[in-house]
Design an enzyme around this catalytic site. Structure first.
Site, PDB file in Angstrom:
ATOM      1  N   ASP A 172      16.845  25.428-104.788  1.00  0.00           N
ATOM      2  CA  ASP A 172      17.352  24.832-103.554  1.00  0.00           C
ATOM      3  C   ASP A 172      16.184  24.838-102.551  1.00  0.00           C
ATOM      4  O   ASP A 172      15.112  25.389-102.805  1.00  0.00           O
ATOM      5  CB  ASP A 172      18.569  25.590-103.030  1.00  0.00           C
ATOM      6  CG  ASP A 172      19.418  24.691-102.107  1.00  0.00           C
ATOM      7  OD1 ASP A 172      18.895  23.659-101.632  1.00  0.00           O
ATOM      8  OD2 ASP A 172      20.586  25.028-101.842  1.00  0.00           O
TER       9      ASP A 172
HETATM   10  C1  NOJ Z   1      20.181  22.649 -99.212  1.00  0.00           C
HETATM   11  C2  NOJ Z   1      21.526  22.557 -99.847  1.00  0.00           C
HETATM   12  O1  NOJ Z   1      22.022  23.849-100.138  1.00  0.00           O
HETATM   13  C3  NOJ Z   1      21.558  21.736-101.127  1.00  0.00           C
HETATM   14  O2  NOJ Z   1      22.888  21.586-101.519  1.00  0.00           O
HETATM   15  C4  NOJ Z   1      20.878  20.421-100.905  1.00  0.00           C
HETATM   16  O3  NOJ Z   1      20.958  19.644-102.078  1.00  0.00           O
HETATM   17  C5  NOJ Z   1      19.440  20.679-100.521  1.00  0.00           C
HETATM   18  N1  NOJ Z   1      19.404  21.454 -99.281  1.00  0.00           N
HETATM   19  C6  NOJ Z   1      18.642  19.402-100.313  1.00  0.00           C
HETATM   20  O4  NOJ Z   1      19.004  18.780 -99.156  1.00  0.00           O
END
Ligand code: NOJ
Length: 742
Positions: A267
């Site tokens: 993430d």
């Molecule tokens: C953080 C989020 O937790 C995740 O779900 C998302 O895909 C990513 N950022 C990218 O934006």
């Protein structure tokens, strides 16, 4: 159970090609394939250009400007030594330009076809811009409405989430990733994010392995079996090891047990976060832990880019493992057809937010609205009988707020609000007065209330569109108090006090605690954040052009103190009962400690939810017959059929979501008091009946037992076929281990 996903011939081809390319790559080029960097929103800096030319970038996230994407791809393909194209990632969560209901709303459709169609359209629109990878579906099991990300989830139940999440993956990826409109999907967040303590985002989850295996992991297992292209670990700490550094999760479960073939992307910055969690000393240590745990590509932070070369030279990481990571990433690029053509010609695609896409968004929104209350059948409204309607509320005419959280590419210009749709459907002679009442859902000021009261007094009916703005749910937007925010309750109470019947429409990213208004209004339609066409969907339902058919994918608490509350609880040794529930106001002063029946009740609120999982009304009335079983015994190899007859006793054609629940009465680890094991969304014509069958076999009755392996134990089971989870009419059958002698 472990199954090995079968590789299609196109993925076998992709593997061969990736292998051949890998042989030509330098170490630095291999390491470059592990990096995802942030786009620059329509620009390409000299640094980014140079990094791509040098083969140091594998993927770009958050670039949606097509000429820029094409230029990025051109640089990668024409100006880097090996011409390896880029993965272009974006959060395409519930639509792209056309916005569908938030995922929790989509889950309320209980309709795989609708969800697959929505994901298909989102993929077509995203692909037309050059995006080839989405970070969806989010298949976290969510049982805490305080958590803002419940909006992005498919609800509380592993079975429902698995079926609907699978439909979303199919919609994004289609039969073949090589299809021009297909985009790679991502199963996230692996695992346990939905169980974060007190619903606070990014916090910690302590979940026993048994609970993980039985409840949290099944949707992810489904995604792996279905061939989802990528996985993303959760930001959160799972049992003391943050998911992004969790070897057990990503290596033992995902790779060894499930034989997952795709790749794992971190993430955003989650590798770097390992140091903040206190798992690693610094970025270098974090890179080592994430590498060993099984993250193949790093999103945005640069722990891998900066430290893997050093870790390699210190022999702390192994180049063959790096090659395995690169192999997986290249395979996806081949599977997507990017080596054949990485350029996007938007003109080859249908238009964004075209009529057909908006109609599909309307269909999804219509099926997602849940009718929770309809006193005296006040709905549907008969426009010919209404001389005047007051439309009230901060969300009644707000093109943006109805779209919900996480809609970077959504275009509010396409939104149809409730006010405009009600105006279009009401009779030409019906007077419509609109009063917002509150500037936003959070406003405390009562300064506009008198105008609202006058409008309500002068109208035959008041339609109030209330709830929470989209920014009050989603990532990092958790709340401890999930009542209607601001002065909305006061406004509703004052409108109700005028005597004009109130139809309450709620738009929200979560189940709100609405017991304080539920009894006061005449009807209550829960619309979630319904997306671009939410207004038309709501108006069609209110005026009977469509019939409500959505059902709750999540339990609605009476008060936030009941959270977590979900239908598939365990029994406990002393389950709460109506007979033993005593409200604290009725406890005599200085009563003895044992006077209250000693069961699992709260003293101040009844243990039942306000509305149970699976609940939703229709304008039709359905009767369920007794449950019929083809046999009362089955073996490990045989199956039985459970069926009911459902009769539509009304003059309204409608759809009913029929639900199969099972309870394993005695098992070697305790089992939930009810578990969803099947459902069907079926049309039932006015005054007609249908027979509905569900097949039950031993596999459906299995669970992860004391050793956390999947087992099926003989014994007795209760079975319900019901309109929602809170019904009492069941049958009993038995699973036997030996063959039956007829
Ligand atoms: C953080 C989020 O937790 C995740 O779900 C998302 O895909 C990513 N950022 C990218 O934006």
């Amino acid at each position: 159970m472990t199954t090995t996903p079968q590789l299609s011939s196109s993925s076998q081809q992709a593997m061969l090609k990736a292998e051949a390319l890998l042989q030509k790559m330098t170490l630095s080029e291999k390491l470059g394939q592990l990096n995802q960097v942030s786009g620059q929103y329509g620009g390409i800096s000299a640094d980014l250009r140079q990094a791509i030319q040098s083969g140091n970038v594998s993927s770009v996230i958050n670039e949606v400007d097509t000429p820029t994407i094409n230029e990025l791809q051109r640089i990668a393909v024409e100006e880097s030594r090996l011409g390896i194209p880029l993965l272009i990632g974006r959060d395409v969560i519930h639509g792209f330009t056309t916005v569908f209901p938030i995922p929790l709303g989509q889950a309320a459709t209980w309709c795989e076809q609708t969800i697959e169609a929505g994901a298909r359209i989102a993929a077509i629109e995203a692909a037309s811009r050059g995006v080839n990878w989405t970070f969806a579906p989010m298949i976290d099991i969510t049982r805490d409405p305080r958590w803002g990300r419940i909006a992005e989830s498919l609800g509380e139940d592993p079975y429902l989430c698995s079926r609907l999440g699978g439909a979303m993956i199919k919609g994004f990826q289609t039969e073949s990733l090589n299809e021009r409109t297909a985009i790679a999907a991502c199963a996230k967040h692996f695992a346990g994010y939905g169980y974060c303590e007190s619903g606070r985002d990014y916090s910690f989850a302590n979940i026993s392995e048994n609970e993980l295996r039985n409840t949290v992991l099944p949707p992810f297992k489904m995604a792996a079996d279905l061939g989802v292209a990528t996985f993303m670990p959760s930001f959160s700490d799972l049992n003391g090891v943050p998911a992004s550094g969790n070897h057990w999760l990503m290596q033992q479960v995902l790779r060894d047990e499930w034989q997952y073939q795709g790749f794992v992307v971190s993430d955003w910055g989650s590798i770097r976060d390992l140091t903040v969690h206190g798992l690693s000393e610094d970025d270098k240590h974090a890179a080592l832990l994430a590498f060993n745990a099984g993250i193949d590509m790093e999103m945005v932070s640069d722990c891998y880019a900066k430290h893997l070369p050093e870790l390699l030279s210190e022999n702390k990481v192994d180049e063959s493992k790096i090659e395995q990571m690169v192999r997986r990433i290249l395979q996806l690029k081949y599977a997507l057809g990017l080596f054949e053509n990485a350029q996007t010609n938007s003109e080859e695609f249908v238009a964004l937010a075209n009529h057909e896409h908006l109609l599909a968004a309307k269909d999804a929104a219509t099926k997602s609205c849940v009718l929770l209350k309809n006193a005296d059948n006040i709905l549907p409204l008969d426009s010919s009988q209404l001389a005047s309607i007051a439309v009230i509320g901060p969300l009644a005419d707000d093109k943006y707020e109805q779209l919900g959280t996480w809609i970077f590419d959504g275009d509010e210009q396409h939104s149809v609000t409730c006010l405009s749709a009600i105006k279009a459907l009401a009779g030409a002679d019906t007077k419509i007065t609109f009063e917002k009442g509150l500037d936003t859902t959070r406003s405390q000021s009562e300064e506009h209330f008198s105008k609202v009261i006058n409008a309500a007094q002068d109208s035959d009916i008041a339609i109030m569109v209330m709830g929470e703005e989209s920014i009050l749910s989603g990532e990092a937007h958790s709340r401890t108090n999930i009542d209607l925010p601001g002065a909305q309750v006061q406004l509703i109470e004052q409108v109700v006090a005028t005597g004009t019947p109130v139809i309450l429409v709620i738009m929200a990213g979560r189940p709100l605690t609405i017991a304080n208004v539920n009894d006061k209004v005449s009807a209550l339609l829960y619309a979630w954040h319904p997306g671009s066409m939410g207004g038309e969907a709501v108006a069609d339902l209110l005026f009977g052009r469509a019939v409500p058919s959505g059902k709750l994918p999540v339990t609605f608490p009476r008060v936030v103190g009941q959270v977590p509350i979900y239908y598939s609880q365990k029994s406990s040794g002393r389950p709460a009962t109506n007979e033993t529930f005593v409200h604290q106001n009725n406890i005599p002063v200085r009563a003895t400690q044992t006077s209250l029946g000693m069961t699992a009740n709260h003293l101040d609120v009844h243990f039942s939810p306000l509305y149970p999982f699976g609940f939703g009304l229709s304008y039709a009335t359905f009767d369920y017959s007794e449950i019929r079983l083809s046999e009362h015994r089955l073996t490990m190899e045989s199956s039985i059929t459970a069926s009911v007859t459902i009769s539509n006793r009304s003059e309204v054609d409608s759809q009913e979501i029929v639900q199969l629940y099972i309870r394993d009465l005695v098992a070697s680890t305790t089992r939930p008091i009810k578990e969803l094991k099947g459902f069907k969304r079926l049309p039932i014509k006015a005054y007609s009946s249908i027979d509905v069958d569900f097949e039950i076999n031993a596999e459906l009755l299995g669970f992860y037992g004391p050793n956390n392996t999947f087992i099926t134990e003989p014994g007795r089971f209760n079975v319900w076929i019901a309109p929602h989870s809170d019904t009492t009419n069941y049958q009993v059958f038995e699973l036997v281990s030996e063959a039956l002698n007829n």
